[in-house]
Write a protein that holds these residues in place. Structure first.
Motif, mmCIF file in Angstrom:
data_model
loop_
_atom_site.group_PDB
_atom_site.id
_atom_site.type_symbol
_atom_site.label_atom_id
_atom_site.label_comp_id
_atom_site.label_asym_id
_atom_site.label_seq_id
_atom_site.Cartn_x
_atom_site.Cartn_y
_atom_site.Cartn_z
ATOM 1 N N GLU A 273 -26.988 27.547 9.853
ATOM 2 C CA GLU A 273 -26.322 27.773 8.564
ATOM 3 C C GLU A 273 -25.169 28.741 8.799
ATOM 4 O OE1 GLU A 273 -30.524 27.499 6.327
ATOM 5 O OE2 GLU A 273 -29.021 28.779 5.336
ATOM 6 N N SER A 274 -23.977 28.321 8.368
ATOM 7 C CA SER A 274 -22.788 29.153 8.617
ATOM 8 C C SER A 274 -22.217 29.639 7.298
ATOM 9 C CB SER A 274 -21.724 28.317 9.340
ATOM 10 O OG SER A 274 -22.275 27.837 10.552
ATOM 11 N N ALA A 275 -21.859 30.923 7.270
ATOM 12 C CA ALA A 275 -21.185 31.503 6.103
ATOM 13 C C ALA A 275 -20.113 32.436 6.659
ATOM 14 C CB ALA A 275 -22.186 32.274 5.259
ATOM 15 N N PRO A 276 -19.181 32.854 5.802
ATOM 16 C CA PRO A 276 -18.163 33.768 6.328
ATOM 17 C C PRO A 276 -18.835 34.961 7.031
ATOM 18 C CG PRO A 276 -17.605 33.118 4.090
ATOM 19 C CD PRO A 276 -18.969 32.541 4.390
ATOM 20 N N ASN A 277 -18.532 35.158 8.302
ATOM 21 C CA ASN A 277 -18.970 36.342 9.048
ATOM 22 C C ASN A 277 -20.445 36.308 9.463
ATOM 23 O OD1 ASN A 277 -17.917 38.531 10.249
ATOM 24 N ND2 ASN A 277 -18.620 39.975 8.693
ATOM 25 N N ILE A 278 -21.153 35.184 9.139
ATOM 26 C CA ILE A 278 -22.567 35.113 9.575
ATOM 27 C C ILE A 278 -22.888 33.696 10.029
ATOM 28 C CG2 ILE A 278 -24.966 35.047 8.761
ATOM 29 C CD1 ILE A 278 -24.627 37.429 7.220
ATOM 30 N N ILE A 279 -23.623 33.571 11.137
ATOM 31 C CA ILE A 279 -24.190 32.274 11.545
ATOM 32 C C ILE A 279 -25.693 32.494 11.710
ATOM 33 C CG2 ILE A 279 -24.190 30.422 13.257
ATOM 34 C CD1 ILE A 279 -21.416 31.354 14.137
ATOM 35 N N ALA A 280 -26.493 31.681 10.985
ATOM 36 C CA ALA A 280 -27.950 31.783 11.118
ATOM 37 C C ALA A 280 -28.438 30.579 11.913
ATOM 38 C CB ALA A 280 -28.595 31.812 9.739
ATOM 39 N N ILE A 281 -29.376 30.819 12.838
ATOM 40 C CA ILE A 281 -29.905 29.728 13.652
ATOM 41 C C ILE A 281 -31.430 29.787 13.684
ATOM 42 C CG2 ILE A 281 -29.644 31.127 15.762
ATOM 43 C CD1 ILE A 281 -29.283 28.466 17.319
ATOM 44 N N ARG A 282 -32.067 28.626 13.574
ATOM 45 C CA ARG A 282 -33.510 28.514 13.781
ATOM 46 C C ARG A 282 -33.721 27.414 14.828
ATOM 47 N NH1 ARG A 282 -37.933 29.254 10.328
ATOM 48 N NH2 ARG A 282 -36.512 29.594 8.568
ATOM 49 N N ALA A 283 -34.416 27.757 15.919
ATOM 50 C CA ALA A 283 -34.592 26.787 17.009
ATOM 51 C C ALA A 283 -35.820 25.903 16.758
ATOM 52 C CB ALA A 283 -34.751 27.538 18.322
#
Ligand code: EPZ
Length: 420
Positions: A273-283
């Motif tokens: 999930e990408s947002a301004p200034n943040i990328i969240a990742i779940r493997a």
């Protein structure tokens, strides 16, 4: 010798802030030479390549001081125009100073930057472009002597070289008249350089596209700038989570700058999930192999992320084909990954990674910057303990790799190690 001791096999979780972009701050620091004013650069990572660059500025007669992640440079009256050989040898990308020194001093001297771990690193495009701007360049005995007042020109690059694009931008800012660069590199770091040059009072436009125009000869003053986040460091943290499992948030980087990397990780089964200034990742439990990965100039898949993505895909289900189209010798991490149990076959610029169930910790050595990062990524997903040496390569591009990985919950320490 110092080594990283990495305990693998544990899923990661946490948040890590991405450091300032190495490949942005280096040309920006070279650009501070163009202005007689004082420049303040924020988000300047503590990398050996940055320290070498600050030392070059000092040797040229500038004041360059660091306070935390802010560097202040004053180039009121530079006295030298020669890049010292010892620093040229330490960092071949010092060639990026050529355009700035020539632009400011009207002359420049440096030893020919040799090849590096990635293979031959020619600078023919840099030199032919600077000659088009009016520079006389004498190449003799491994040294380059350049001189001449510069005037704007229309330049077309045979290939979108990052360094050549930057060198032309830096020289053209001090050339009389208008310069255009066609087939310019489009990397985010080029846009960052344009923004800094314009903060100094220059008039540069088009960065990020294939045609950049510079109206040179304008008076320059000091400027203040915050460097963009390092998209390759961010790709490293994402690949670490993909390799080890778990979930994380990566802050301090524009997700659009590494969308080809996140697209591959999504195809491999990660939830991004990408947002301004943040990328969240779940493997996922286990990555799956992806369609062939071909490195290409931006916005293609970055060559600097090839090794770290390969490390993550070593234990994917299925086989992934890589084609390294930018550098001649950028598979030196493969032998070390094989020592950890990977199954990889290299034929010229193609590498085929056959996924294995797991990797095993081992004593491995970094042969280049991103290859070293790749071995750390592989170690985090491997069973058991890995000892990673060759840290001088890693320190060129990562301010504190163990600390950043520990922010994701990894067990990584730096210690003295005597070979058993
Ligand atoms: C920059 O190197 C980066 N370095 C590299 O990052 C990066 O891998 C590369 O761009 C490609 O993205 C810095 O920004 C300091 P190029 P650069 O000129 O400018 C050929 C890292 O790990 N070429 O775009 O040297 C060249 O041989 C480093 O951070 C010529 O033939 O890259 C290569 O095959 C590694 N003649 C291709 O172009 C020239 O005059 C791309 O090189 C110049 C380049």
């Amino acid at each position: 010798m110092s080594v990283f001791r990495i305990e693998g096999g544990h899923p990661l979780t946490g948040t890590v802030r991405t450091q300032g972009a190495k490949n942005s701050v280096l040309p920006i620091l070279a650009a501070t030479l163009l202005s007689p004013g004082e420049s303040v650069i924020h988000n300047c990572p503590r990398l050996t390549d940055v320290e070498y660059t600050l030392e070059i500025l000092r040797r040229l007669g500038c004041r360059a001081e660091r306070e935390g992640e802010t560097v202040t440079v004053s180039a009121a009256a530079p006295t030298e125009w020669e890049i010292p050989d010892d620093l040229m040898r330490e960092m071949r990308s010092s060639v990026i100073f050529l355009g700035a020194i020539l632009g400011r001093m009207g002359r420049a001297e440096l030893s020919y930057p040799g090849g590096c771990e990635l293979g031959p690193r020619p600078i023919d495009l840099h030199l032919s472009a600077l000659r088009a701007l009016g520079a006389e360049i004498d190449e003799r005995g491994g040294r380059l002597s350049c001189r001449g007042a510069l005037t704007g020109a229309d330049i077309t690059l045979a290939l979108p070289s990052v360094g050549a694009t930057e060198n032309i931008m830096l020289a053209a800012v001090r050339a009389e008249g208008i310069t255009s660069i066609t087939n310019a590199a489009r990397e985010p770091e080029i846009v960052d350089l344009q923004n800094f040059l314009n903060a100094l009072g220059a008039e540069v436009q088009g960065a990020g596209s294939s045609v950049i125009t510079i109206r040179g000869g304008r008076p320059l003053h000091g400027g203040e700038h915050t460097v963009i986040g390092d998209r390759i460091a961010a790709a490293t943290w994402l690949s670490a989570v993909a390799a080890a499992g778990g979930e994380a948030r990566i802050t301090g980087v524009d997700w659009r700058h590494l969308s080809t990397v996140t697209a591959v990780l999504s195809e491999a089964g990660c939830k991004i999930e990408s947002a301004p200034n943040i990328i969240a990742i779940r493997a996922p439990e286990r990555l799956r192999a992806v369609r062939p990965i071909r490195t290409a100039p931006y916005p293609g898949f970055p060559t600097d992320a090839q090794a770290i993505m390969m490390a993550a895909l070593c234990t994917a289900e299925g086989a992934t084909v890589f084609a390294e189209n930018i550098f001649d010798s950028r598979y030196r991490h493969v032998d070390e990954l094989v020592r950890m149990g990977a199954d990889i076959r290299v034929e010229g610029k193609v590498a085929v990674v056959y996924g294995v169930p797991r990797l095993f910790g081992a004593q491995v050595t970094a042969a280049d910057l991103r290859g070293g990062a790749a071995l750390a990524v592989a170690a985090l997903g491997a069973e058991g303990e890995t000892i990673l040496s060759g840290l001088r390569h890693v320190r060129r591009g990562y301010a504190d790799l163990p600390a950043d990985l520990r922010a994701l919950g990894a067990s990584v320490t730096e210690e003295e190690f005597r070979d058993s």
